[in-house]
Scaffold this motif. Structure first.
Motif, PDB file in Angstrom:
ATOM      1  N   TYR A 193      -2.029  14.344  -0.111  1.00 47.50           N
ATOM      2  CA  TYR A 193      -3.001  13.295  -0.432  1.00 47.50           C
ATOM      3  C   TYR A 193      -4.198  13.759  -1.263  1.00 47.50           C
ATOM      4  O   TYR A 193      -5.102  12.955  -1.509  1.00 47.50           O
ATOM      5  N   SER A 194      -4.234  15.035  -1.680  1.00 45.34           N
ATOM      6  CA  SER A 194      -5.410  15.517  -2.432  1.00 45.34           C
ATOM      7  C   SER A 194      -5.581  14.765  -3.754  1.00 45.34           C
ATOM      8  O   SER A 194      -6.705  14.457  -4.173  1.00 45.34           O
ATOM      9  N   LYS A 195      -4.476  14.450  -4.420  1.00 48.34           N
ATOM     10  CA  LYS A 195      -4.565  13.765  -5.720  1.00 48.34           C
ATOM     11  C   LYS A 195      -4.999  12.317  -5.533  1.00 48.34           C
ATOM     12  O   LYS A 195      -5.757  11.766  -6.333  1.00 48.34           O
ATOM     13  N   SER A 196      -4.545  11.686  -4.450  1.00 44.48           N
ATOM     14  CA  SER A 196      -5.011  10.341  -4.125  1.00 44.48           C
ATOM     15  C   SER A 196      -6.515  10.347  -3.860  1.00 44.48           C
ATOM     16  O   SER A 196      -7.252   9.468  -4.326  1.00 44.48           O
ATOM     17  N   PHE A 197      -6.986  11.339  -3.109  1.00 44.04           N
ATOM     18  CA  PHE A 197      -8.404  11.454  -2.807  1.00 44.04           C
ATOM     19  C   PHE A 197      -9.213  11.591  -4.092  1.00 44.04           C
ATOM     20  O   PHE A 197     -10.248  10.935  -4.269  1.00 44.04           O
ATOM     21  N   GLN A 198      -8.746  12.422  -5.016  1.00 38.01           N
ATOM     22  CA  GLN A 198      -9.486  12.672  -6.251  1.00 38.01           C
ATOM     23  C   GLN A 198      -9.614  11.407  -7.095  1.00 38.01           C
ATOM     24  O   GLN A 198     -10.714  11.055  -7.546  1.00 38.01           O
ATOM     25  N   VAL A 199      -8.492  10.700  -7.329  1.00 40.35           N
ATOM     26  CA  VAL A 199      -8.570   9.528  -8.211  1.00 40.35           C
ATOM     27  C   VAL A 199      -9.384   8.405  -7.559  1.00 40.35           C
ATOM     28  O   VAL A 199     -10.101   7.666  -8.253  1.00 40.35           O
ATOM     29  N   LEU A 200      -9.300   8.293  -6.248  1.00 39.66           N
ATOM     30  CA  LEU A 200     -10.112   7.290  -5.555  1.00 39.66           C
ATOM     31  C   LEU A 200     -11.601   7.622  -5.669  1.00 39.66           C
ATOM     32  O   LEU A 200     -12.439   6.730  -5.847  1.00 39.66           O
ATOM     33  N   MET A 201     -11.922   8.910  -5.572  1.00 42.76           N
ATOM     34  CA  MET A 201     -13.331   9.303  -5.676  1.00 42.76           C
ATOM     35  C   MET A 201     -13.856   9.085  -7.088  1.00 42.76           C
ATOM     36  O   MET A 201     -15.002   8.681  -7.280  1.00 42.76           O
ATOM     37  N   TYR A 202     -13.004   9.329  -8.096  1.00 44.39           N
ATOM     38  CA  TYR A 202     -13.411   9.039  -9.479  1.00 44.39           C
ATOM     39  C   TYR A 202     -13.716   7.532  -9.622  1.00 44.39           C
ATOM     40  O   TYR A 202     -14.726   7.132 -10.219  1.00 44.39           O
ATOM     41  N   ALA A 203     -12.817   6.708  -9.087  1.00 45.52           N
ATOM     42  CA  ALA A 203     -13.009   5.255  -9.174  1.00 45.52           C
ATOM     43  C   ALA A 203     -14.291   4.832  -8.450  1.00 45.52           C
ATOM     44  O   ALA A 203     -15.075   4.007  -8.945  1.00 45.52           O
ATOM     45  N   TYR A 204     -14.526   5.449  -7.269  1.00 47.27           N
ATOM     46  CA  TYR A 204     -15.707   5.135  -6.469  1.00 47.27           C
ATOM     47  C   TYR A 204     -16.982   5.496  -7.226  1.00 47.27           C
ATOM     48  O   TYR A 204     -17.934   4.678  -7.306  1.00 47.27           O
ATOM     49  N   MET A 205     -17.022   6.693  -7.813  1.00 46.81           N
ATOM     50  CA  MET A 205     -18.233   7.138  -8.511  1.00 46.81           C
ATOM     51  C   MET A 205     -18.499   6.301  -9.756  1.00 46.81           C
ATOM     52  O   MET A 205     -19.645   5.908 -10.037  1.00 46.81           O
ATOM     53  N   LEU A 206     -17.447   6.032 -10.546  1.00 43.42           N
ATOM     54  CA  LEU A 206     -17.625   5.242 -11.771  1.00 43.42           C
ATOM     55  C   LEU A 206     -18.082   3.812 -11.435  1.00 43.42           C
ATOM     56  O   LEU A 206     -18.916   3.214 -12.153  1.00 43.42           O
ATOM     57  N   TYR A 207     -17.560   3.266 -10.343  1.00 43.95           N
ATOM     58  CA  TYR A 207     -17.968   1.918  -9.922  1.00 43.95           C
ATOM     59  C   TYR A 207     -19.433   1.928  -9.489  1.00 43.95           C
ATOM     60  O   TYR A 207     -20.214   1.037  -9.858  1.00 43.95           O
ATOM     61  N   LYS A 208     -19.822   2.939  -8.679  1.00 43.92           N
ATOM     62  CA  LYS A 208     -21.195   3.019  -8.206  1.00 43.92           C
ATOM     63  C   LYS A 208     -22.167   3.263  -9.365  1.00 43.92           C
ATOM     64  O   LYS A 208     -23.325   2.836  -9.307  1.00 43.92           O
ATOM     65  N   ALA A 209     -21.673   3.965 -10.411  1.00 41.46           N
ATOM     66  CA  ALA A 209     -22.522   4.214 -11.577  1.00 41.46           C
ATOM     67  C   ALA A 209     -22.528   3.027 -12.531  1.00 41.46           C
ATOM     68  O   ALA A 209     -23.162   3.085 -13.598  1.00 41.46           O
ATOM     69  N   ARG A 210     -21.821   1.955 -12.151  1.00 42.69           N
ATOM     70  CA  ARG A 210     -21.736   0.714 -12.938  1.00 42.69           C
ATOM     71  C   ARG A 210     -21.141   0.963 -14.322  1.00 42.69           C
ATOM     72  O   ARG A 210     -21.491   0.311 -15.298  1.00 42.69           O
ATOM     73  N   LEU A 211     -20.221   1.961 -14.404  1.00 41.82           N
ATOM     74  CA  LEU A 211     -19.546   2.250 -15.670  1.00 41.82           C
ATOM     75  C   LEU A 211     -18.222   1.491 -15.779  1.00 41.82           C
ATOM     76  O   LEU A 211     -17.642   1.420 -16.868  1.00 41.82           O
ATOM     77  N   VAL A 212     -17.735   0.964 -14.665  1.00 44.01           N
ATOM     78  CA  VAL A 212     -16.483   0.187 -14.663  1.00 44.01           C
ATOM     79  C   VAL A 212     -16.655  -1.016 -13.755  1.00 44.01           C
ATOM     80  O   VAL A 212     -17.550  -1.067 -12.899  1.00 44.01           O
ATOM     81  N   THR A 213     -15.765  -1.957 -13.952  1.00 40.70           N
ATOM     82  CA  THR A 213     -15.737  -3.138 -13.072  1.00 40.70           C
ATOM     83  C   THR A 213     -14.413  -3.184 -12.325  1.00 40.70           C
ATOM     84  O   THR A 213     -13.423  -2.573 -12.743  1.00 40.70           O
ATOM     85  N   LEU A 214     -14.419  -3.886 -11.228  1.00 41.08           N
ATOM     86  CA  LEU A 214     -13.223  -4.002 -10.390  1.00 41.08           C
ATOM     87  C   LEU A 214     -12.549  -5.345 -10.659  1.00 41.08           C
ATOM     88  O   LEU A 214     -13.197  -6.305 -11.079  1.00 41.08           O
ATOM     89  N   PRO A 215     -11.244  -5.477 -10.394  1.00 40.73           N
ATOM     90  CA  PRO A 215     -10.316  -4.410  -9.970  1.00 40.73           C
ATOM     91  C   PRO A 215      -9.940  -3.500 -11.139  1.00 40.73           C
ATOM     92  O   PRO A 215     -10.106  -3.860 -12.296  1.00 40.73           O
ATOM     93  N   LEU A 216      -9.394  -2.330 -10.802  1.00 38.83           N
ATOM     94  CA  LEU A 216      -8.973  -1.363 -11.827  1.00 38.83           C
ATOM     95  C   LEU A 216      -7.824  -0.523 -11.298  1.00 38.83           C
ATOM     96  O   LEU A 216      -7.492  -0.579 -10.111  1.00 38.83           O
ATOM     97  N   ASN A 217      -7.230   0.217 -12.207  1.00 43.26           N
ATOM     98  CA  ASN A 217      -6.201   1.204 -11.834  1.00 43.26           C
ATOM     99  C   ASN A 217      -6.790   2.604 -11.952  1.00 43.26           C
ATOM    100  O   ASN A 217      -7.594   2.888 -12.846  1.00 43.26           O
ATOM    101  N   ALA A 218      -6.393   3.483 -11.066  1.00 45.60           N
ATOM    102  CA  ALA A 218      -6.754   4.911 -11.159  1.00 45.60           C
ATOM    103  C   ALA A 218      -5.497   5.709 -10.839  1.00 45.60           C
ATOM    104  O   ALA A 218      -4.780   5.387  -9.882  1.00 45.60           O
ATOM    105  N   GLY A 219      -5.240   6.707 -11.650  1.00 48.33           N
ATOM    106  CA  GLY A 219      -4.012   7.463 -11.409  1.00 48.33           C
ATOM    107  C   GLY A 219      -3.899   8.724 -12.235  1.00 48.33           C
ATOM    108  O   GLY A 219      -4.883   9.226 -12.786  1.00 48.33           O
ATOM    109  N   ILE A 220      -2.664   9.209 -12.316  1.00 42.40           N
ATOM    110  CA  ILE A 220      -2.362  10.529 -12.905  1.00 42.40           C
ATOM    111  C   ILE A 220      -1.422  10.348 -14.088  1.00 42.40           C
ATOM    112  O   ILE A 220      -0.533   9.489 -14.059  1.00 42.40           O
ATOM    113  N   ILE A 221      -1.624  11.173 -15.111  1.00 45.56           N
ATOM    114  CA  ILE A 221      -0.589  11.372 -16.125  1.00 45.56           C
ATOM    115  C   ILE A 221      -0.151  12.833 -16.015  1.00 45.56           C
ATOM    116  O   ILE A 221      -0.948  13.742 -16.205  1.00 45.56           O
TER     117      ILE A 221
END
Length: 916
Positions: free
Chosen positions: A829-857
């Motif tokens: 679950y480490s990769k899930s934790f990382q992408v969720l935290m990125y989404a959380y920080m960007l949302y809190k910084a008001r750089l993105v709006t919800l809903p959104l996708n976060a993931g890996i390439i």
């Protein structure tokens, strides 16, 4: 206990012999020292000391030749070789020395046993001619060369021995043959009586010389043999003396005296099986500690090492209660630290090039004798720069440019020897002198180091003398071969009192000597006895035919020495290795089995095991002191990153070492580009390529336009990350091409997506978010979050947060069923934790709006494309949510707070996790 030497002296005194006129001939010089001591205790008047001499010195006097060292013999023999062998067939000294040593040993045996040399060489030649594999009348070149060698053996021998005799020199066997030739003249010129004592195995020359003196009433001989061994028809301890008794004409008329009966007397014999050599050393230390409580001087105790490599471990295990000791064996020069330095230098120079492999360079610069020569730790600075810049191969000029203040020293260490022995020797002398100057600054502290330097200076001087005399060393390989030959035979002698305290010796040094307490180590097959070794060109059946010794006789020699140690002893401790160590060990010696089967003595046989502390395998735990909490507050102020938090989930101890103590991995040279370096290069290249498109929609034309820039950017970023490492060949070239392929494949993936009608707009690249506040009511200080997101884009109107991974990732690694699992299983679950935290920080910084996708390439799994974070309701459910909503982030926030609260809680220690 009355020793054998005392018995002999008492007998001579009872016969009213004039000791001053006697010549005592002993098997070794060491036994002569004990003989002189016992003589001084026996006699109650002042006399001129008798002549006490070893058999080797006695033979040297008889032969009127001087013994030559093995290395000088090699040079002399090479003279003979190039004199007889046509130039087109000659080998260099390096190749020659590999087989010449065996030939010299065979010459030695042939002479010691007085075998007619022509007879045996003609015999050998005939055998080789019969057994060669070519039946054709016209022999192949290989067969012809093979037979030429055997045809020349007699010429080699004749020319070689004549050359030595003309110079009044000889090897041991030649001395014996010449002594045999001169015995008649010696008998006519002497009136002194000779006393031979303690002999067992005698070669033909020794037998003949002693018998001649006995027949002419110029000698008496004292055997040290027990009736148990000589009366037993097949006991190897009595093999040689039974032969002498049966075959010597002297004993047809003269009684064979000196058969004693000590062996059957009461003895305390302990046999200990101990794992490994170090285990034996520790066991010996325990035995000595017990013995020294009864007698601190241990004046009648011998420690006999079956394997002389055990010397240093044993010396380190001797208890402080042992007051005095004497070491008869020398410390091998090849085992001292200075030997490893010259080994490194020869390794560097044998390749005969101007570029040096970094590991060889670091081995020299970090050597204990070299580091102090550099001022202000500049050697460490050079090593750090080599590691930092990935310098796999270096030149002398590059090293000089790195450290300009140590030009002279670096020139001595890394100048090319140009495959020239003279340059090599001069460099070695310069280095020894440089180290000597540094060590002399504190003579008292560096006495041992200065002694090492003196011995190596002497060794290189001997090589220089030999080469100045014979001029046979033509290249570094030959120089190294001679260096190793000399090094293997040289020892650093210990100073001690040979007649006091514990005596530490090898098996052969125990000849004639008797001790009440005997400790024998390494009594294993292959060591005692050494077994079927045949380092000779003479076949076994030819040796039998010519009465030359074989492994059978060698085993009998060691059997005699072993039983002689036990003969008069009262306390015996025999140790053997129970573990299989490479080629030897594991199997106890036949000597032990023989002792048990004889049934004469009760054997106390035990297997010893080291005391192993009962470790409580509890995971390591670090208490959160006030200082730790202070550092945690500073980290919280700067911000927790996704990688630091997942590091804690993986193992709290790693988080403690890396984030709180700042302990980073040791920087080393990357010979092959590391995975993290590849990842950094790919990330940086994609960022640079897409940078002009921030805020724009991508088109096929735009992506095609950046494709030609891939090669340049990849090269530049590899140079930034991999410094001066070579990317033009080997595995590195493959990694370089993989990086290009990753980027190109990614661009092609984008083109395919666009061609299908999808829209992609780049919002941000390497987006840094810092000091994102996270309010946790239970804590009295503010928590901040930080991180860097690889890419934020808008795909068909939906925002995507993308994290690039150069490794293999599949959907299972970016999915979660129960939110609390995020804090338990790092692997899943480490990769899930990382992408969720990125989404959380960007949302809190008001750089993105919800809903959104976060993931890996995943570049190793590009065919799958973007792998979004997925919230599953169960492991088999198909109703999976891929869009991240406010509710999801609130649930994640709960887990995030739980994790950070645990990290900052002073009541919860940093406890190590067992990693699978």
């Amino acid at each position: 206990m009355t020793s054998f030497i005392q018995d002999v002296l008492i007998d001579l005194k009872n016969k009213d012999e004039d000791f001053s006129q006697l010549i005592f001939v002993c098997p070794s010089r060491r036994s002569g020292i004990f003989l002189k001591q016992e003589l001084s205790l026996l006699l109650n008047k002042t006399i001129f000391a008798p002549k006490i001499i070893s058999i080797e010195n006695f033979v040297e006097e008889l032969s009127q030749l001087k013994t030559v060292s093995n290395t000088e013999l090699l040079f002399q023999f090479y003279n003979t070789y190039i004199q007889i062998t046509p130039k087109s067939e000659q080998e260099g000294l390096d190749s020659f020395s590999k087989w010449a040593q065996i030939i010299l040993q065979d010459f030695n045996e042939i002479d010691r046993y007085l075998v007619p040399e022509k007879k045996i060489f003609d015999y050998l030649k005939a055998i080789k001619d019969l057994e060669h594999w070519s039946l054709q009348p016209n022999q192949t070149e290989v067969v012809s060369s093979y037979l030429k060698f055997w045809n020349k053996l007699n010429d080699y021998y004749t020319t070689f021995t004549q050359s030595l005799i003309s110079q009044k020199k000889g090897y041991q066997g030649l001395l014996y043959r010449e002594a045999f030739e001169n015995i008649e003249a010696y008998i006519n010129s002497t009136t002194n009586k000779h006393v031979f004592l303690g002999f067992n195995a005698l070669n033909k020359a020794e037998e003949t010389i002693i018998q001649e003196l006995l027949q002419n009433d110029l000698a008496s001989i004292y055997w040290d043999i027990d009736s148990t061994f000589i009366d037993h028809k097949i006991h190897d301890a009595g093999l040689f003396i039974r032969q002498h008794k049966a075959q010597w004409k002297y004993f047809n008329k003269t009684p064979f005296n000196w058969i004693k009966n000590y062996y059957k007397q009461q003895k305390n014999i302990n046999v200990f099986g101990v794992p490994k050599n170090i285990g034996q050393a520790k066991a010996i230390g325990s035995i000595l500690e017990e013995l020294s409580t009864k007698d601190a001087s241990l004046k009648n105790t011998a420690l006999v090492l079956g394997d002389e490599n055990l010397l240093i471990p044993v010396l380190n295990s001797i208890p402080e209660t042992v007051e005095t000791l004497n070491i008869t064996m020398g410390f091998p020069l090849k085992a001292i630290p200075l030997a490893s330095l010259f080994e490194y230098l020869f390794t560097l120079q044998k390749k005969n090039g101007n570029t040096f492999y970094y590991k060889d360079v670091i081995s020299i610069l970090s050597h204990q004798f070299i580091q102090p020569l550099f001022k202000k730790g500049s050697a460490i600075g050079i090593i750090e720069l080599i590691n930092k810049n990935n310098l796999v191969y270096l030149t002398k000029d590059r090293l000089l440019s790195i450290c300009k203040e140590e030009q002279e020293l670096l020139s001595i260490l890394f100048s090319n020897w140009e495959n020239n022995p003279e340059i090599a020797l001069n460099n070695c002398f310069k280095l020894i002198n440089t180290i000597k100057i540094q060590q002399t600054e504190d003579k008292k502290k560096n006495q041992l180091g200065l002694e090492y330097l003196y011995r190596f200076n002497t060794l290189f001087n001997e090589i220089k003398r030999l080469n100045d005399t014979y001029n046979h060393i033509k290249d570094i390989k030959a120089l190294y071969s001679i260096y190793k030959e000399l090094l293997s035979s040289e020892t650093l002698d210990f100073q001690g009192e040979p007649l006091q305290g514990l005596q530490i010796m090898g098996m052969l040094e125990s000849r004639v000597l008797d001790f009440e307490t005997v400790i024998i180590s390494n009594v294993n097959e292959g060591i005692l006895p050494s077994g079927k070794t045949n380092n000779s060109f003479i076949p076994f059946d030819v040796k039998i035919e010519n009465n030359l010794p074989t492994y059978k006789e060698k085993d009998a020699v060691y059997t005699y020495h072993f039983y002689h140690l036990l003969q008069r002893a009262k306390n015996v401790y025999i140790l053997y290795n129970t573990e299989i160590d490479t080629l030897v060990g594991g199997e106890k010696s036949r000597f032990i089995k023989q002792l048990e089967l004889e049934g004469i003595h009760d054997i106390n046989h035990k297997i010893l095991t080291p005391k192993v502390p009962n470790f409580n395998n509890q995971p390591a735990s670090i208490i959160k002191t006030d200082a730790v909490i202070t550092i945690l507050k500073k980290i919280a102020e700067k911000g927790f990153s996704p990688s630091s938090l997942t590091s804690y989930i993986r193992n709290p101890l790693d988080f403690y070492y890396q984030k709180l103590l700042g302990v980073s991995d040791l920087e080393e040279v990357e010979e092959t580009i590391a995975t993290n370096t590849l990842g950094t290069v790919v990330h940086n290249t994609l960022e640079t390529l897409y940078l002009p498109f921030i805020g724009e929609y991508l088109t096929v034309a735009k992506i095609n336009a950046i494709k030609p820039k891939i090669d340049t950017h990849i090269s530049n970023f590899f140079k930034d990350e991999y410094k001066e490492g070579d990317m033009t060949k080997g595995k590195n070239l493959i990694v370089f091409e993989i990086a290009k392929r990753y980027v190109l494949n990614f661009l092609n993936l984008e083109i395919k997506s666009l061609e299908k009608g999808n829209t992609i707009k780049i919002i941000a690249l390497e987006a840094k978010v810092e000091r994102i506040p996270l309010q946790i009511d239970e804590l009295d200080f503010t928590i901040h979050l930080k991180g860097t997101v690889d890419r934020v884009d808008e795909y068909n109107g939906t925002i995507r947060i993308i994290d690039y991974k150069t490794g293999q990732v599949d959907q299972s690694k970016v999915s979660v069923i129960e939110w609390q699992d995020l804090l338990i299983d790092y692997t899943k679950y480490s990769k899930s934790f990382q992408v969720l935290m990125y989404a959380y920080m960007l949302y809190k910084a008001r750089l993105v709006t919800l809903p959104l996708n976060a993931g890996i390439i995943s570049f190793k799994n590009l065919g799958v494309g973007f792998i979004p974070f997925t919230k599953k309701t169960s492991s088999h459910s198909r109703n999976n949510e891929t869009l991240i909503t406010k509710d999801m982030l609130d649930l994640f926030e709960t887990q995030l707070k739980t994790l950070i609260l645990e990290i900052c809680n002073p009541e919860i220690n940093f406890i190590e996790k067992e990693l699978k």
